[in-house]
Design an enzyme around this catalytic site. Structure first.
Site, PDB file in Angstrom:
ATOM      1  N   SER A 125       6.529   4.412   9.073  1.00 14.71           N
ATOM      2  CA  SER A 125       5.544   4.012   8.068  1.00 14.71           C
ATOM      3  C   SER A 125       5.483   2.500   7.931  1.00 14.71           C
ATOM      4  O   SER A 125       6.497   1.805   8.080  1.00 14.71           O
ATOM      5  CB  SER A 125       5.966   4.616   6.732  1.00 14.71           C
ATOM      6  OG  SER A 125       5.376   3.921   5.668  1.00 14.71           O
ATOM      7  N   GLU A 127       5.550   1.030   5.363  1.00 12.46           N
ATOM      8  CA  GLU A 127       6.463   0.676   4.270  1.00 12.46           C
ATOM      9  C   GLU A 127       7.757   0.050   4.781  1.00 12.46           C
ATOM     10  O   GLU A 127       8.483  -0.569   4.018  1.00 12.46           O
ATOM     11  CB  GLU A 127       6.779   1.899   3.414  1.00 12.46           C
ATOM     12  CG  GLU A 127       5.687   2.275   2.449  1.00 12.46           C
ATOM     13  CD  GLU A 127       5.487   1.266   1.322  1.00 12.46           C
ATOM     14  OE1 GLU A 127       6.469   0.761   0.760  1.00 12.46           O
ATOM     15  OE2 GLU A 127       4.316   0.982   1.014  1.00 12.46           O
ATOM     16  N   TYR A 149      11.634   4.649  -0.387  1.00 12.78           N
ATOM     17  CA  TYR A 149      10.953   5.331   0.713  1.00 12.78           C
ATOM     18  C   TYR A 149      10.995   4.476   1.981  1.00 12.78           C
ATOM     19  O   TYR A 149      11.326   4.961   3.072  1.00 12.78           O
ATOM     20  CB  TYR A 149       9.502   5.615   0.308  1.00 12.78           C
ATOM     21  CG  TYR A 149       8.642   6.173   1.408  1.00 12.78           C
ATOM     22  CD1 TYR A 149       8.677   7.527   1.722  1.00 12.78           C
ATOM     23  CD2 TYR A 149       7.788   5.347   2.137  1.00 12.78           C
ATOM     24  CE1 TYR A 149       7.882   8.034   2.736  1.00 12.78           C
ATOM     25  CE2 TYR A 149       6.988   5.849   3.152  1.00 12.78           C
ATOM     26  CZ  TYR A 149       7.042   7.191   3.441  1.00 12.78           C
ATOM     27  OH  TYR A 149       6.263   7.697   4.451  1.00 12.78           O
TER      28      TYR A 149
HETATM   29  P1  GDP Z   1       1.447   4.053  -0.497  1.00  9.42           P
HETATM   30  O1  GDP Z   1       0.853   2.761  -0.032  1.00  9.42           O
HETATM   31  O2  GDP Z   1       1.971   4.888   0.613  1.00  9.42           O
HETATM   32  O3  GDP Z   1       2.406   3.876  -1.607  1.00  9.42           O
HETATM   33  O4  GDP Z   1       0.198   4.937  -1.042  1.00  9.42           O
HETATM   34  P2  GDP Z   1      -0.373   5.147  -2.510  1.00  9.42           P
HETATM   35  O5  GDP Z   1      -1.713   5.767  -2.347  1.00  9.42           O
HETATM   36  O6  GDP Z   1       0.612   5.910  -3.371  1.00  9.42           O
HETATM   37  O7  GDP Z   1      -0.505   3.676  -3.133  1.00  9.42           O
HETATM   38  C1  GDP Z   1      -1.359   2.700  -2.564  1.00  9.42           C
HETATM   39  C2  GDP Z   1      -1.433   1.491  -3.480  1.00  9.42           C
HETATM   40  O8  GDP Z   1      -2.142   1.847  -4.667  1.00  9.42           O
HETATM   41  C3  GDP Z   1      -0.080   0.963  -3.937  1.00  9.42           C
HETATM   42  O9  GDP Z   1      -0.097  -0.454  -3.853  1.00  9.42           O
HETATM   43  C4  GDP Z   1      -0.002   1.377  -5.404  1.00  9.42           C
HETATM   44  O10 GDP Z   1       0.762   0.478  -6.204  1.00  9.42           O
HETATM   45  C5  GDP Z   1      -1.461   1.301  -5.800  1.00  9.42           C
HETATM   46  N1  GDP Z   1      -1.817   2.090  -6.976  1.00  9.42           N
HETATM   47  C6  GDP Z   1      -2.500   1.629  -8.055  1.00  9.42           C
HETATM   48  N2  GDP Z   1      -2.640   2.606  -8.961  1.00  9.42           N
HETATM   49  C7  GDP Z   1      -2.026   3.714  -8.477  1.00  9.42           C
HETATM   50  C8  GDP Z   1      -1.848   5.034  -8.982  1.00  9.42           C
HETATM   51  O11 GDP Z   1      -2.281   5.380 -10.079  1.00  9.42           O
HETATM   52  N3  GDP Z   1      -1.190   5.927  -8.152  1.00  9.42           N
HETATM   53  C9  GDP Z   1      -0.708   5.563  -6.918  1.00  9.42           C
HETATM   54  N4  GDP Z   1      -0.082   6.470  -6.159  1.00  9.42           N
HETATM   55  N5  GDP Z   1      -0.853   4.298  -6.435  1.00  9.42           N
HETATM   56  C10 GDP Z   1      -1.507   3.379  -7.205  1.00  9.42           C
END
Ligand code: GDP
Length: 322
Positions: A125, A127, A149
């Site tokens: 990932s 990440e 993660y």
């Molecule tokens: P990730 O990049 O694998 O963590 O995928 P996510 O879809 O969970 O998050 C993508 C981005 O959206 C990250 O930078 C989060 O901090 C941001 N984000 C903003 N608001 C939200 C929320 O309500 N839920 C999640 N999951 N992410 C959020």
């Protein structure tokens, strides 16, 4: 016949991958975490041979791999949400980190016992790069994760190259965010598209965390195609899989609300500090030149189209539930 074993078979990527491999004529075994997941796999892909088990139980997984004797293992299983990993670092390390290395060891053992090669594809990932100083990120970008993660994925990713030097074919795909209507709403994209569909119908608000975070969002079936290409490539290698384009969470919201005819989206969105993560990669952007050059891979769906497909699926889902 080629036999494939897919962990995380009930997830977004796992379900897409099982369908793809069956269509390619492979015998497909899938790992589900519980009976609910197993039933879901059976429902959507009845030809998958489903096994229920815990990826973190490395001894049970080794026995299962010996029994299946697969030619290819796709390790997609594990805790898949960065948000969840902050509250569950131990479980994330056990399943996403140790579980992956257990799978590599199981593949090596199976290979030794059967004297037939076993190829492994590890879903890494973006990440693992954490808050990178260079953009875009490629296969040589320093690995400095900033979430539980990311740490677990980094352990698995670096173990993959160790296993490679010990004679196991382990390819990795370093996946940037990839989305589809199969994403659960724990991911921001699906949360936004399901909320846009709901708010268009009945009004209401959407609570989000950081609206300025930028991500490189691609279409999940394209990323599954990259996995298949990577495991079939002559050499095991690491491949960044990304579109090379970034958009902010706010851009995603604007595109999703526009799709349902709402132009004044800020009226419907509030920032909830509880949803802002302790540490978050501000921008992730991948350089997939190597995958393009060596695997002939290309992303096929642009950002607006991706958002549109997800919103349309959520609108249709609401219609059906009516
Ligand atoms: P990730 O990049 O694998 O963590 O995928 P996510 O879809 O969970 O998050 C993508 C981005 O959206 C990250 O930078 C989060 O901090 C941001 N984000 C903003 N608001 C939200 C929320 O309500 N839920 C999640 N999951 N992410 C959020």
């Amino acid at each position: 016949m080629t036999v494939a074993f897919v962990t995380g078979a009930a997830g977004q990527d796992g379900s897409l991958l099982c369908e793809r491999l069956l269509a390619d004529g492979l015998v497909v075994h899938g790992l589900a975490f519980n009976q609910t997941e197993a039933d879901a796999i059976k429902e959507s892909s009845p030809d998958v041979v489903v096994h229920v088990g815990d990826l973190g139980d490395t001894e049970a997984m080794a026995q299962l791999v010996t029994w299946i004797a697969p030619d290819q293992i796709f390790n997609l299983g594990g805790i898949s949400s960065v948000a969840f990993s902050w509250d569950n670092p131990l479980e994330t390390g056990r399943v996403t980190g140790l579980g992956a290395v257990g799978m590599f060891e199981a593949a090596r053992r199976c290979q030794e016992q059967t004297r037939r090669p076993v190829r492994v594809l590890q879903a890494s990932s973006a990440e693992i790069f954490g808050q990178p100083e260079q953009a875009p990120q490629d296969e040589a970008t320093p690995i400095r994760p900033v979430s539980p993660y990311g740490v677990a994925k980094a352990y698995a990713h670096q173990s993959a190259s160790l296993c490679r030097s010990r004679g196991l074919f382990v390819a990795t795909v370093i996946l940037f965010n990839h989305e589809s209507p199969r994403r659960p709403p724990t991911f921001v994209t699906r949360k936004i598209t399901s909320s846009a569909a709901r708010i268009a119908r009945q009004g209401g608000m959407l609570s989000l965390g950081n609206l300025d975070a930028r991500r490189d969002w691609g279409w999940a079936p394209d990323y599954v195609d990259a996995m298949v290409r990577a495991i079939r490539h002559e050499e095991p290698d690491d491949f960044v899989v990304a579109t090379g384009e970034t958009h902010s969470v706010a851009d995603f919201v604007a595109a999703a609300f526009a799709r349902v005819g709402i132009e004044d989206w800020p009226q419907h969105v509030q920032v909830d500090p509880a949803l802002v993560r302790p540490v978050d990669a501000t921008e992730q952007r991948g350089d997939a030149s190597k995958a393009k050059r060596l695997l002939g891979w290309e992303p096929s769906v642009a950002f607006d189209e991706l958002v549109g497909r997800m919103v349309d699926a959520d609108v249709a889902l609401l219609e059906r539930l009516r």
